[in-house]
Enzyme design. Structure first.
Site, PDB file in Angstrom:
ATOM      1  N   THR A 167       0.882  -1.163   0.000  1.00  0.00           N
ATOM      2  CA  THR A 167       0.000   0.000   0.000  1.00  0.00           C
ATOM      3  C   THR A 167       0.916   1.209   0.000  1.00  0.00           C
ATOM      4  O   THR A 167       2.100   1.062   0.296  1.00  0.00           O
ATOM      5  CB  THR A 167      -0.790   0.014   1.335  1.00  0.00           C
ATOM      6  OG1 THR A 167      -1.592  -1.126   1.434  1.00  0.00           O
ATOM      7  CG2 THR A 167      -1.659   1.217   1.505  1.00  0.00           C
ATOM      8  N   ARG A 195     -12.038  -8.133  -4.498  1.00  0.00           N
ATOM      9  CA  ARG A 195     -11.657  -8.100  -3.083  1.00  0.00           C
ATOM     10  C   ARG A 195     -11.275  -6.664  -2.642  1.00  0.00           C
ATOM     11  O   ARG A 195     -10.535  -5.964  -3.316  1.00  0.00           O
ATOM     12  CB  ARG A 195     -10.477  -9.042  -2.872  1.00  0.00           C
ATOM     13  CG  ARG A 195      -9.886  -9.041  -1.474  1.00  0.00           C
ATOM     14  CD  ARG A 195      -8.679  -8.160  -1.405  1.00  0.00           C
ATOM     15  NE  ARG A 195      -8.000  -8.249  -0.120  1.00  0.00           N
ATOM     16  CZ  ARG A 195      -7.106  -7.365   0.294  1.00  0.00           C
ATOM     17  NH1 ARG A 195      -6.792  -6.344  -0.462  1.00  0.00           N
ATOM     18  NH2 ARG A 195      -6.527  -7.522   1.452  1.00  0.00           N
ATOM     19  N   VAL A 196     -11.809  -6.240  -1.494  1.00  0.00           N
ATOM     20  CA  VAL A 196     -11.468  -4.931  -0.924  1.00  0.00           C
ATOM     21  C   VAL A 196     -10.717  -5.154   0.376  1.00  0.00           C
ATOM     22  O   VAL A 196     -11.158  -5.926   1.225  1.00  0.00           O
ATOM     23  CB  VAL A 196     -12.747  -4.098  -0.652  1.00  0.00           C
ATOM     24  CG1 VAL A 196     -12.391  -2.762  -0.003  1.00  0.00           C
ATOM     25  CG2 VAL A 196     -13.519  -3.875  -1.945  1.00  0.00           C
ATOM     26  N   GLY A 197      -9.586  -4.483   0.539  1.00  0.00           N
ATOM     27  CA  GLY A 197      -8.794  -4.614   1.760  1.00  0.00           C
ATOM     28  C   GLY A 197      -9.058  -3.480   2.735  1.00  0.00           C
ATOM     29  O   GLY A 197     -10.089  -2.808   2.692  1.00  0.00           O
ATOM     30  N   ASP A 198      -8.106  -3.269   3.621  1.00  0.00           N
ATOM     31  CA  ASP A 198      -8.249  -2.268   4.686  1.00  0.00           C
ATOM     32  C   ASP A 198      -8.058  -0.831   4.210  1.00  0.00           C
ATOM     33  O   ASP A 198      -8.610   0.111   4.784  1.00  0.00           O
ATOM     34  CB  ASP A 198      -7.204  -2.546   5.770  1.00  0.00           C
ATOM     35  CG  ASP A 198      -5.779  -2.439   5.216  1.00  0.00           C
ATOM     36  OD1 ASP A 198      -5.503  -3.070   4.168  1.00  0.00           O
ATOM     37  OD2 ASP A 198      -4.950  -1.722   5.801  1.00  0.00           O
ATOM     38  N   THR A 217      -0.479  -0.237   6.679  1.00  0.00           N
ATOM     39  CA  THR A 217      -0.166  -1.095   5.536  1.00  0.00           C
ATOM     40  C   THR A 217       0.087  -2.499   6.070  1.00  0.00           C
ATOM     41  O   THR A 217       0.543  -2.652   7.198  1.00  0.00           O
ATOM     42  CB  THR A 217       1.067  -0.590   4.757  1.00  0.00           C
ATOM     43  OG1 THR A 217       1.491  -1.583   3.822  1.00  0.00           O
ATOM     44  CG2 THR A 217       2.235  -0.249   5.661  1.00  0.00           C
ATOM     45  N   GLY A 218      -0.245  -3.503   5.283  1.00  0.00           N
ATOM     46  CA  GLY A 218      -0.017  -4.863   5.771  1.00  0.00           C
ATOM     47  C   GLY A 218      -1.091  -5.806   5.283  1.00  0.00           C
ATOM     48  O   GLY A 218      -1.669  -5.600   4.214  1.00  0.00           O
ATOM     49  N   GLY A 220      -4.243  -6.752   4.762  1.00  0.00           N
ATOM     50  CA  GLY A 220      -5.474  -5.977   4.805  1.00  0.00           C
ATOM     51  C   GLY A 220      -6.686  -6.714   5.330  1.00  0.00           C
ATOM     52  O   GLY A 220      -7.509  -6.134   6.045  1.00  0.00           O
TER      53      GLY A 220
HETATM   54  N1  GLY Z   1      -3.070  -3.506   2.841  1.00  0.00           N
HETATM   55  C1  GLY Z   1      -3.440  -3.551   1.476  1.00  0.00           C
HETATM   56  C2  GLY Z   1      -4.523  -4.510   1.203  1.00  0.00           C
HETATM   57  O1  GLY Z   1      -4.627  -5.513   1.872  1.00  0.00           O
HETATM   58  O2  GLY Z   1      -5.276  -4.288   0.288  1.00  0.00           O
END
Ligand code: GLY
Length: 286
Positions: A167, A195-198, A217-218, A220
Site C-alpha cells: 500500500t 476483493r477490498v482490503g483495509d 499497511t499490511g 489488509g
Molecule cells: N493492505 C493492502 C490490502 O490488503 O489491500
C-alpha cells in the site's frame, strides 16, 4: 508541519526491490511543494507515490486474478471529512478521485463502475495502470493457480499470507494541529476479483480524528478485522505516547490475527511515530 510517507510494508527479500521502493518514497517526498496544508500534502504525497511503478498503488498496482487492476484509496481529516473509492479502474490517481468525493461531501464511498464513472464526470482521463513487471508477476501467479476459484484460492490461508501485502500512505499535521491521512493500494497478490482490503476503510487502513492521523499497511484482510488504525488512537489516549500506541496496535494485529504490517502516525500535538512488523517498510518524512 510534519508529514510521514510510507511506500508499503512487506517481507521483500530482494535487496534491489527494497532500494527501488525506498527511493520511490523519498523521490515522492522530495517532489512535494512547500506551503501546502496537511490535507493537500497527504493527497499530493500519495498521488506522487501512485505514479511510481515499483509501489503497489496507481501505476504499478497488483493485477487481480481475472487480469484486471482494481484500486482502492481513502482520505480523511481531523475535521470529520472522509472520502474513498474502491475497486476503481483505469485512473492514474485514485487518491485524487477520493479527494473529489470527500470534498463533494455527499457519499463517503463509491465502488467499481460507479467510482470510475464519478472519476470521468470529474474530468479524470482513462489511464492504464499496468506495468511490464506486474504483467510478468501476474502470469507467474496464474501459472500457480491455473483455474480461478475462491475455494482453491482460500484452501490454505496461511500459505498465501506472505505473498500478499503493500500500500502507500501519508499522514500530516499542520502547525495549528489540523490533521490528515491518505492511503492508496492496488490490493494484494493472489487477490480474488473484487476483493477490498483495509486501505480505503475508515478506522482500518486510514484514520483521522482530532487527536491522530494514521495510515496502515499490511495484511489488509486481518487489519480490517482489528481496525488497526483506529486502535492507534485508543492506545494513544491510554498511554499518552504515540510510538507506544503504534507498537501496541501492531502487537494487537499479531496476537489476535497472526497478522503483520506497518503504521505511520502523527498527533495534533506534533508527535510522529512509525513501526512495522514486516521485514521491510519503505518510509520517509518531510
Ligand atoms: N493492505 C493492502 C490490502 O490488503 O489491500
Amino acid at each position: 508541519m510534519k508529514c510521514l510517507l510510507h511506500g508499503g510494508a512487506a517481507n521483500v527479500a530482494d535487496e534491489t526491490l527494497r532500494t527501488l521502493k525506498q527511493e520511490a518514497a523519498e523521490r515522492s517526498a522530495r517532489s512535494l511543494p512547500s506551503g501546502l496544508n496537511a490535507l493537500d500534502l497527504v493527497e499530493q504525497a500519495v498521488a506522487a507515490m501512485e505514479l511510481e511503478p515499483y509501489l503497489n498503488a496507481g501505476y504499478g498496482s497488483v493485477i487481480q486474478l481475472d487480469g484486471r487492476i482494481r484500486m482502492d484509496a481513502g482520505i480523511c481529516t481531523s475535521t470529520g471529512k472522509y472520502g474513498a473509492v474502491v475497486q476503481i479502474e483505469h485512473v492514474a490517481n485514485p487518491i485524487r478521485v477520493a479527494r473529489k468525493l470527500m470534498d463533494a461531501g455527499y457519499h463517503s464511498i463509491l465502488s467499481g463502475d460507479g467510482a470510475t464513472a464519478f472519476a470521468r464526470e470529474c474530468g479524470f482521463e482513462s489511464r492504464s495502470p499496468f506495468t511490464k513487471e506486474r504483467l510478468e508477476e501476474y502470469y507467474a501467479v496464474r501459472a500457480d493457480i491455473p483455474k480461478l476459484s475462491y475455494a482453491e484460492l482460500s484452501r490454505d490461508v496461511t500459505a498465501t499470507n506472505n505473498k500478499k501485502l503493500s500500500t502507500v500512505g501519508a499522514v500530516a499535521v499542520d502547525d495549528n494541529g489540523f490533521l490528515a491521512a491518505a492511503c492508496s493500494t492496488g490490493g494484494t497478490k493472489y487477490c480474488y476479483p473484487g476483493r477490498v482490503g483495509d486501505t480505503p476503510i475508515f478506522g482500518a487502513g486510514v484514520y483521522c480524528s482530532e487527536h491522530v492521523a494514521v495510515a496502515c499497511t499490511g495484511e489488509g484482510d486481518k487489519v480490517l478485522r482489528r481496525l488497526t488504525s483506529r486502535k492507534v488512537e485508543d492506545f494513544y489516549l491510554e498511554s499518552g505516547d504515540l510510538q507506544i500506541a503504534v507498537e501496541r496496535a501492531l502487537a494487537d494485529l499479531q496476537e489476535r490475527e497472526n497478522g503483520i504490517g506497518g503504521l505511520i502516525a502523527v498527533s495534533a500535538k506534533g508527535e510522529a511515530a512509525h513501526a512495522h512488523t514486516t521485514g521491510f517498510m519503505s518510509f520517509t518524512s518531510v
